[in-house]
Structure formats: structure tokens, C-alpha cells
Design an enzyme around this catalytic site. Structure first.
Site, PDB file in Angstrom:
ATOM      1  N   LEU A 149       0.859  -1.173   0.000  1.00  0.00           N
ATOM      2  CA  LEU A 149       0.000   0.000   0.000  1.00  0.00           C
ATOM      3  C   LEU A 149       0.897   1.225   0.000  1.00  0.00           C
ATOM      4  O   LEU A 149       1.949   1.224   0.660  1.00  0.00           O
ATOM      5  CB  LEU A 149      -0.903   0.053   1.237  1.00  0.00           C
ATOM      6  N   ASP A 150       0.497   2.276  -0.723  1.00  0.00           N
ATOM      7  CA  ASP A 150       1.320   3.474  -0.699  1.00  0.00           C
ATOM      8  C   ASP A 150       1.117   4.237   0.609  1.00  0.00           C
ATOM      9  O   ASP A 150       0.282   3.887   1.437  1.00  0.00           O
ATOM     10  CB  ASP A 150       1.077   4.355  -1.928  1.00  0.00           C
ATOM     11  N   ARG A 151       1.896   5.262   0.791  1.00  0.00           N
ATOM     12  CA  ARG A 151       1.938   5.976   2.074  1.00  0.00           C
ATOM     13  C   ARG A 151       0.576   6.523   2.479  1.00  0.00           C
ATOM     14  O   ARG A 151       0.152   6.388   3.631  1.00  0.00           O
ATOM     15  CB  ARG A 151       2.956   7.122   1.982  1.00  0.00           C
ATOM     16  N   THR A 153      -2.522   5.693   1.554  1.00  0.00           N
ATOM     17  CA  THR A 153      -3.631   4.749   1.683  1.00  0.00           C
ATOM     18  C   THR A 153      -3.588   4.023   3.018  1.00  0.00           C
ATOM     19  O   THR A 153      -2.552   3.495   3.424  1.00  0.00           O
ATOM     20  CB  THR A 153      -3.586   3.716   0.539  1.00  0.00           C
TER      21      THR A 153
END
Length: 328
Positions: A149-151, A153
Site C-alpha cells: 500500500l502506498d503511504r 492509503t
């Protein structure tokens, strides 16, 4: 850090007392150990053993070519290589554990937290906090992330506790993912578990359709390393959405992906005129972000098969407070 292992046991049962099977065959075909894992098991005196029913108190080492007979129990220990676990620094920090067993741990990540340490987040990543939890609870595991997951999200992130579970999860992901999604155009690993995930997002505007499918290719913008865009030269990207609740000027939307392109949901929702609240990349024209300071996206649901037991795991994770207060 000392070695630890995941012990696997299999009792050979057959209707024919004359049938035999080798230890190697069970390890490859039943326990689904890779050639690399099998080779590592062989390095340890107690890596491959057998308990025979007529010698119940005696466990003996066996070779891969040795035959097992009905009633024999094969005991395999898949050792970790914890001395080469990397340089992640353990730290105390918030950790919302959604699920944990002997092989996996699933954490509900807050928004604005990176999964892996970096120069700017050397001690405050999710991996730092997880390693700190492992040490405090007497567990000895290498940090192995399944998916990403990106930062910005929030939501569910899976970690494998041992090398065997990690290998089986990787195989499970590969089996269930399109071949075309094996590598993103930038060389980034896509979120290959996307077909069994659901996301919740807060999207700006009033929707004309309560549900729809967006099938629009995505590529990296040539002039921007971080920004993606819908473009005919991009790779195929498919997003399904359903409006859960329409508010005055934004909506709670449930999304499911057939592909796992970087920023796919954010790009697709902006493409149809409904960027995510708080999205500084794709939603700069939103008149009112309603206090959201990050892209309002939450990976709240996932289902998969437990890699060793075969049990179906279904996890729901509550939305974080910044999104909850806009949906109550």
C-alpha cells in the site's frame, strides 16, 4: 539473531499397505516446498525426520529418497536465516493487528504511514513497528511483505512470518493474477492481490451512475516520475465501483480492481470527474476536501487462502477516523 523454524508435519495414509512414497515426493507435492527450501532443510540434522508408528518415541532423520510407509509421519523443519534479516530497526509504535497466526500477520495501516523504512522514515515505518512487536512478544521473524500500500492509503497489509508462507503466498498471488500484470511499466511490483481486495474511497462530486466499470489504460506521465495518467499507450487498467452513499458534494464509494496499476483508483476516479478527497496529485481542483489531508482511500477488505492450512481467510478493517467522521 538466532535461527528459528516452521515445523511441518504430514502423516502418510493410504488404502493399500503396499504403497510407499518418498520423503522428497511429499515435500514437493504435498507440502509444496520449493527446491531452494528443500535444499535448506537438508542442511540441518533435524531438517527432515520421520516418526514411525512402531517406534513412537523415536524420531529418525530421513533422506529425500527414503520411502515412507502407511502410518509414517514426516517432520520437516524449514529454518529461517535470521542472521541475514536486514537492517530494519525495531521501534515502538501504533500497530492495529487485524489477524495473526503462526504464518501470517495482517496489520491495518494508518494513512500517511510508509510500509518500509526509507531515508526519511528510518524508524517510523510500519515494518519498524512490526519488528518491535515481534521482539516484545518473543517472536523471531524476518519482515516479509505480501503486496503493498502506498503511504497515503490506509488499510490491510499482509506480512509472512516465515519463508515457506511467503513462498506459498507469492505462488498464490501469481496463480490468481493476470500475466499482463506481472510487471508494471516502471518496474514497480503491482498489487497483484487486487482482485480479492475491496477499497473504500471518498470521492468528490455527485455521481450520475450508482455503479460502473472503468476500463482505461494507465501510464506514467513522461514529465513526472510520480504521476500517472490515462493514455492509449498505457497498460490496461480495470476498476469497478459502486456508490455506497451519496452526500451533498461527495460520495462513499466501494471499489474492486481487476488490475493493480500504481495509483489506479486515484487516476481512474479523477478521469471520470470524481477525484478522491484530499488527493494532492489528482484532485487539486476539488473545491472542498472536507478536512481530508491525504487521498481518502482505505483497503478495508481482503480474502485469500491461508498458505499452509488452506483455510479461507476473510478480513474486514474499520475505516480510520479521518474518513469515519465524513460518513457518520
Amino acid at each position: 539473531m538466532e535461527n528459528s523454524y516452521r515445523e511441518l508435519r504430514y502423516t502418510y495414509i493410504t488404502n493399500s499397505p503396499d504403497d510407499t512414497v518418498t520423503a522428497g515426493e511429499i515435500m514437493r507435492h504435498i507440502l509444496k516446498l520449493s527446491s531452494r527450501e528443500i535444499s535448506r532443510c537438508k542442511q540441518f540434522e533435524d531438517g527432515v525426520m520421520c516418526r514411525r508408528p512402531d517406534e513412537i518415541n523415536r524420531i529418525v532423520p530421513v533422506r529425500l529418497i527414503d520411502s515412507l510407509f502407511p502410518g509414517d509421519e514426516l517432520i520437516v523443519r524449514v529454518y529461517e536465516d535470521n542472521d541475514n534479516a536486514g537492517d530494519i530497526v525495531p521501534a515502538d509504535g501504533p500497530l492495529d493487528i487485524a489477524y495473526e497466526d503462526e504464518d501470517l500477520i495482517i496489520v491495518n495501516k494508518p494513512g500517511e504511514m510508509v510500509v518500509h523504512p526509507s531515508y526519511a522514515h528510518y524508524k517510523d515505518s510500519l515494518s519498524n513497528y512490526l519488528l518491535g512487536y515481534f521482539i516484545r512478544s518473543g517472536q523471531r521473524h524476518v519482515i516479509r511483505t505480501v503486496g503493498r500500500l502506498d503511504r497515503e492509503t490506509s488499510g490491510l497489509v499482509i506480512f509472512a512470518k516465515n519463508r515457506h508462507a511467503a513462498a506459498l503466498m507469492a505462488q498464490q498471488i501469481k496463480t490468481n493474477d493476470d500475466k499482463e500484470n506481472a510487471q508494471d511499466s516502471l518496474g514497480d511490483e503491482p498489487d497483484n492481490m487486487s482482485r480479492r481486495k475491496e477499497y473504500l474511497a471518498l470521492c468528490s462530486g455527485v455521481f450520475d451512475k450508482t455503479h460502473d466499470t472503468i476500463d482505461a489504460p494507465i501510464r506514467r506521465r513522461p514529465d513526472e516520475r510520480m504521476i500517472r495518467e490515462v493514455h492509449p499507450e498505457g497498460k490496461r487498467a480495470v476498476t469497478h465501483y459502486e456508490v455506497v452513499h451519496q452526500y451533498e458534494d461527495y460520495a462513499l464509494v466501494r471499489l474492486r480492481l481487476d488490475t493493480g496499476r500504481t495509483h489506479q483508483i486515484r487516476v481512474h476516479m479523477a478521469y471520470i470527474g470524481h477525484p478522491l478527497l484530499g488527493d494532492n496529485f489528482y484532485g487539486k481542483e476539488i473545491p472542498d476536501d472536507h478536512g481530508m489531508t491525504r487521498a481518502a482511500l482505505h483497503a478495508g477488505y481482503i480474502e485469500f487462502m491461508q498458505p499452509i492450512t488452506g483455510e479461507k481467510i476473510v478480513i474486514n478493517a474499520r475505516m480510520p477516523e479521518d474518513m469515519q467522521k465524513l460518513t457518520s
